[in-house]
Structure formats: C-alpha cells, structure tokens
Enzyme design. Structure first.
Site, PDB file in Angstrom:
ATOM      1  N   LYS A  75    -103.021 101.790 -18.378  1.00 52.64           N
ATOM      2  CA  LYS A  75    -102.323 103.275 -18.637  1.00 52.64           C
ATOM      3  C   LYS A  75    -102.198 103.390 -20.235  1.00 52.64           C
ATOM      4  CE  LYS A  75    -100.113 103.061 -14.324  1.00 52.64           C
ATOM      5  NZ  LYS A  75     -99.614 101.793 -14.189  1.00 52.64           N
ATOM      6  N   HIS A 108    -100.375 107.689 -19.180  1.00 53.10           N
ATOM      7  CA  HIS A 108     -99.232 107.436 -18.480  1.00 53.10           C
ATOM      8  C   HIS A 108     -98.135 108.519 -17.996  1.00 53.10           C
ATOM      9  CE1 HIS A 108     -96.789 103.552 -17.709  1.00 53.10           C
ATOM     10  NE2 HIS A 108     -96.266 104.487 -16.705  1.00 53.10           N
TER      11      HIS A 108
HETATM   12  N1  LIG Z   1     -96.940 105.669 -13.463  1.00 55.37           N
HETATM   13  C1  LIG Z   1     -95.980 105.548 -13.480  1.00 55.37           C
HETATM   14  O1  LIG Z   1     -95.305 106.328 -14.470  1.00 55.37           O
HETATM   15  C2  LIG Z   1     -95.315 104.379 -12.699  1.00 55.37           C
HETATM   16  C3  LIG Z   1     -93.946 104.561 -12.679  1.00 55.37           C
HETATM   17  C4  LIG Z   1     -93.124 103.593 -11.924  1.00 55.37           C
HETATM   18  C5  LIG Z   1     -94.077 102.504 -11.148  1.00 55.37           C
HETATM   19  N2  LIG Z   1     -95.265 102.731 -11.411  1.00 55.37           N
HETATM   20  C6  LIG Z   1     -96.341 101.598 -10.960  1.00 55.37           C
HETATM   21  O2  LIG Z   1     -95.847 101.711  -9.351  1.00 55.37           O
HETATM   22  C7  LIG Z   1     -95.338 100.297  -9.182  1.00 55.37           C
HETATM   23  C8  LIG Z   1     -94.489 100.373  -7.759  1.00 55.37           C
HETATM   24  O3  LIG Z   1     -93.444 101.044  -8.063  1.00 55.37           O
HETATM   25  P1  LIG Z   1     -92.051 100.200  -8.172  1.00 55.37           P
HETATM   26  O4  LIG Z   1     -92.166  99.044  -8.551  1.00 55.37           O
HETATM   27  O5  LIG Z   1     -91.237 101.210  -9.260  1.00 55.37           O
HETATM   28  O6  LIG Z   1     -91.368 100.422  -6.898  1.00 55.37           O
HETATM   29  P2  LIG Z   1     -91.893  99.890  -5.296  1.00 55.37           P
HETATM   30  O7  LIG Z   1     -93.121  99.317  -5.405  1.00 55.37           O
HETATM   31  O8  LIG Z   1     -91.438 101.072  -4.331  1.00 55.37           O
HETATM   32  O9  LIG Z   1     -90.509  98.960  -5.052  1.00 55.37           O
HETATM   33  C9  LIG Z   1     -90.472  97.679  -5.700  1.00 55.37           C
HETATM   34  C10 LIG Z   1     -89.275  96.966  -5.180  1.00 55.37           C
HETATM   35  O10 LIG Z   1     -89.360  96.912  -3.759  1.00 55.37           O
HETATM   36  C11 LIG Z   1     -89.110  95.376  -3.542  1.00 55.37           C
HETATM   37  N3  LIG Z   1     -90.010  95.114  -2.209  1.00 55.37           N
HETATM   38  C12 LIG Z   1     -91.472  95.076  -2.327  1.00 55.37           C
HETATM   39  N4  LIG Z   1     -91.979  94.680  -1.093  1.00 55.37           N
HETATM   40  C13 LIG Z   1     -90.865  94.774  -0.151  1.00 55.37           C
HETATM   41  C14 LIG Z   1     -90.752  94.957   1.059  1.00 55.37           C
HETATM   42  N5  LIG Z   1     -91.670  94.887   1.866  1.00 55.37           N
HETATM   43  N6  LIG Z   1     -89.337  95.066   1.621  1.00 55.37           N
HETATM   44  C15 LIG Z   1     -88.289  95.426   0.876  1.00 55.37           C
HETATM   45  N7  LIG Z   1     -88.414  95.472  -0.657  1.00 55.37           N
HETATM   46  C16 LIG Z   1     -89.530  95.210  -1.119  1.00 55.37           C
HETATM   47  C17 LIG Z   1     -89.708  94.667  -4.657  1.00 55.37           C
HETATM   48  O11 LIG Z   1     -89.048  93.437  -4.848  1.00 55.37           O
HETATM   49  P3  LIG Z   1     -89.531  91.854  -4.964  1.00 55.37           P
HETATM   50  O12 LIG Z   1     -90.295  92.007  -6.268  1.00 55.37           O
HETATM   51  O13 LIG Z   1     -88.176  91.107  -5.426  1.00 55.37           O
HETATM   52  O14 LIG Z   1     -90.056  91.462  -3.737  1.00 55.37           O
HETATM   53  C18 LIG Z   1     -89.170  95.480  -5.605  1.00 55.37           C
HETATM   54  O15 LIG Z   1     -87.864  95.485  -6.163  1.00 55.37           O
HETATM   55  C19 LIG Z   1     -94.944  99.670 -10.314  1.00 55.37           C
HETATM   56  O16 LIG Z   1     -94.905  98.165 -10.235  1.00 55.37           O
HETATM   57  C20 LIG Z   1     -96.139 100.073 -11.149  1.00 55.37           C
HETATM   58  O17 LIG Z   1     -97.283  99.456 -10.888  1.00 55.37           O
HETATM   59  C21 LIG Z   1     -95.860 103.601 -12.167  1.00 55.37           C
END
Ligand SMILES: NC(=O)c1ccc[n+]([C@@H]2O[C@H](COP(=O)([O-])OP(=O)(O)OC[C@H]3O[C@@H](n4cnc5c(N)ncnc54)[C@H](OP(=O)(O)O)[C@@H]3O)[C@@H](O)[C@H]2O)c1
Length: 280
Positions: A75, A108
C-alpha cells in the site's frame, strides 16, 4: 486450497490472505510467510507503513511456491499522494520487496485532498497499464470517495480494503462496493480475536469450530475477502480451516446483527488528520 474471488478485471484473488501489521522486519517475517504457505496461504498483505516489506518479500521469494502462484499486496502511504510521488513510492516498495511486480497495490488512506488522491489514482492506472501491478485498489475509502474516482478516472478500483467484522460493519460502503463490482477486503477481520459473543459462541459449539473460524466463514459467505494477522502457525491453520461447513441464513443474520456501529480502528477522517499533524 483456499478458494478465490474473481475481481472485475478477471484476476482471481484468494478469499483469505495473511495480515502482517506488526510482524517484524527480520527473519520472523520469512518464517511467517513460510508457515503461512505451508498452511495453504498464497496471499500476503503488507504496506509501506508496516516497515516489513523487505523481509516479507524475501519470504515470498524463498517460500518455494512459484512467484505467479503468490499474491502480494502492498500500500501507498499518506505522505506519497500525487502522481509523481505515487510512482516513486511504488518503485521504492517494489525495490524493498525485491519483486518485479506487485499483485495488488492500494491507496492506504484517501485523505481530504480530493485532487491529490485523484492524481495518485492516475499514477495507479499508469502502473496497471505498464503491467507492474495486476490489481489496483483503495483502502479506507467511503462511497463518496469511490464515486469521485469513478467519475474522474478511467479504471474503477478493483478492491476496497476496510475495517469490517461482526462488531463493525460499514453497511453503506459495503453496499456501494457490492453494487459496483468492487471487492470488499476486511481488515481487522477477527476484531483482534475479541469474539466473545453469543451468536459466534453458539455456532462455534454447533460446528466444532472456534469463534474466529465462525467469523472467517461469515466473511466468506458474505463474499468478503479477509486478511487475519497471526504469527502463530496453529492460528494460521485455524483461520483458513473454514471450508468444511456452512452457516445457515439465520446464523449469518445473527452474526450480522452483532454490529455495534463502533470502529475498533482509526476512522478514515480522523486518522488522516492525525498523520498530517505529524504524530505518526
Ligand atoms: N488497510 C488498513 O488501513 C489496515 C488497517 C489495519 C490492518 N490492516 C491489515 O489487516 C490485517 C489484519 O488486521 P489486524 O492485524 O489489525 O487484526 P486481526 O487480524 O483481526 O487480529 C489480529 C490479532 O488477533 C490474534 N489472532 C489471530 N488469529 C487468532 C485466532 N484464531 N484466535 C484468537 N486470536 C487470533 C493475533 O494474535 P497473534 O499474532 O499473537 O496470533 C493478533 O493479535 C493487518 O495485519 C494488516 O495486514 C489494514
């Protein structure tokens, strides 16, 4: 195998990708890509802002799967809006990733300067026509911002990556994307794992799945691509093990009704203002 959704330009994109925000830019990123690939992932979502493109790119190059079978998203960050800055930012991302093309390139955040994001999008169109990007899209765009691009530009965005999960569903933006053939991608798809809600727990019990898996299945049945982040290989496997059951219409509806209308992440408007003040 993780199934694909077909975008309006015909490109097939995996329904689930690995989110990578906060995965460190070191050997750990290579290990995460390797574990994700072993669990069946072919799609990796990064961004200039995550500062991990170098090592994730190395992971993609060294994961053992041919490059054309992988799907890499990155992004453009907020400080690179405008035609020339966007081309430069893309070149820098490509260099950091160590790749010859990117599968998906997203704006982004839109920001408030309409002229700037229109010019950014024109650069994205150039990159697309030059074959350096297979899919161009946006992130955190509301419907009015998408309308601007559709009126002022030549190519309609293929995807819009937004915060959406059972606890927050921006219905208007999602409806607009669906009506216009723009693929919705869910960021924070499992709400950081905070899924302690009756509708999710009941379905989890019934199908012998976890609330995260029920949530991932709900996204899939809604036609929404999702990119959950984890560094744990057991959770990588868990988050894609959702293709051996189906939620009923009633279960889908109960989960949709969990909407609190409250974001867990930044609001597009406020976040961009914060960034402009130089606090990121
Ligand atoms: N475009 C944007 O503005 C934007 C903004 C935010 C995020 N993103 C993208 O979206 C991705 C995902 O969003 P996010 O990382 O904010 O949140 P998410 O994927 O909803 O949650 C990630 C969190 O949940 C935990 N987790 C993962 N699998 C799990 C499960 N099966 N059970 C319980 N907990 C679990 C992970 O911990 P562990 O790692 O310790 O397992 C981590 O702390 C980001 O990594 C990024 O690539 C984009």
């Amino acid at each position: 195998m993780i199934p694909c959704f077909k975008l309006h330009n015909g490109v097939e994109v995996p329904a689930i990708g690995l989110g990578t925000y906060r995965i460190p830019n070191d050997e750990e990123a290579v290990r995460c890509v390797r574990d994700a690939v072993a669990a069946g992932y072919r799609s990796i979502d990064t961004a200039m802002f995550y500062h991990n493109e170098e090592w994730l790119g190395k992971g993609v190059r060294e994961c053992g799967v041919p490059r054309e079978e992988m799907y890499v998203t990155t992004k453009l960050w907020n400080d690179s809006h405008g035609y020339e800055p966007a081309l430069k930012a893309f070149a820098a991302s490509l260099r950091r990733l160590g790749l010859t093309y990117v599968d998906e390139y997203l704006i982004h955040w839109p920001g408030f300067d309409v002229e700037a994001f229109v010019q950014t999008w024109k650069a994205f169109e150039t990159l697309y026509k030059d074959g350096l990007v297979r899919v161009i899209g946006v992130s955190n765009f509301m419907d009015w911002q998408l309308k601007v691009l559709m009126e002022r530009c030549e190519i309609k965005p293929m995807v819009n990556q937004i915060e959406t999960h059972p606890l927050f569903q921006p219905a208007q933006a999602i409806r607009f994307c669906r009506e216009n053939g723009i693929q919705v991608e869910a960021w924070r798809p499992i709400a950081h794992g905070k899924l302690d809600r009756g509708a999710l727990l009941d379905a989890a019990k019934k199908y012998g799945k976890t609330p995260a898996q029920i949530t991932m299945r709900w996204h899939y049945q809604n036609g929404c691509r999702a990119i959950p982040k984890t560094t744990h290989k057991e959770r990588m496997a868990e988050n894609v093990d959702i293709f051996d059951f189906s939620l009923t219409e009633r279960e889908m509806e109960r989960i949709t009704n969990l909407n609190t209308y409250v974001r867990t992440g930044e609001s597009p408007d406020e976040f961009f203002l914060t960034v402009k003040r130089g606090s990121v």
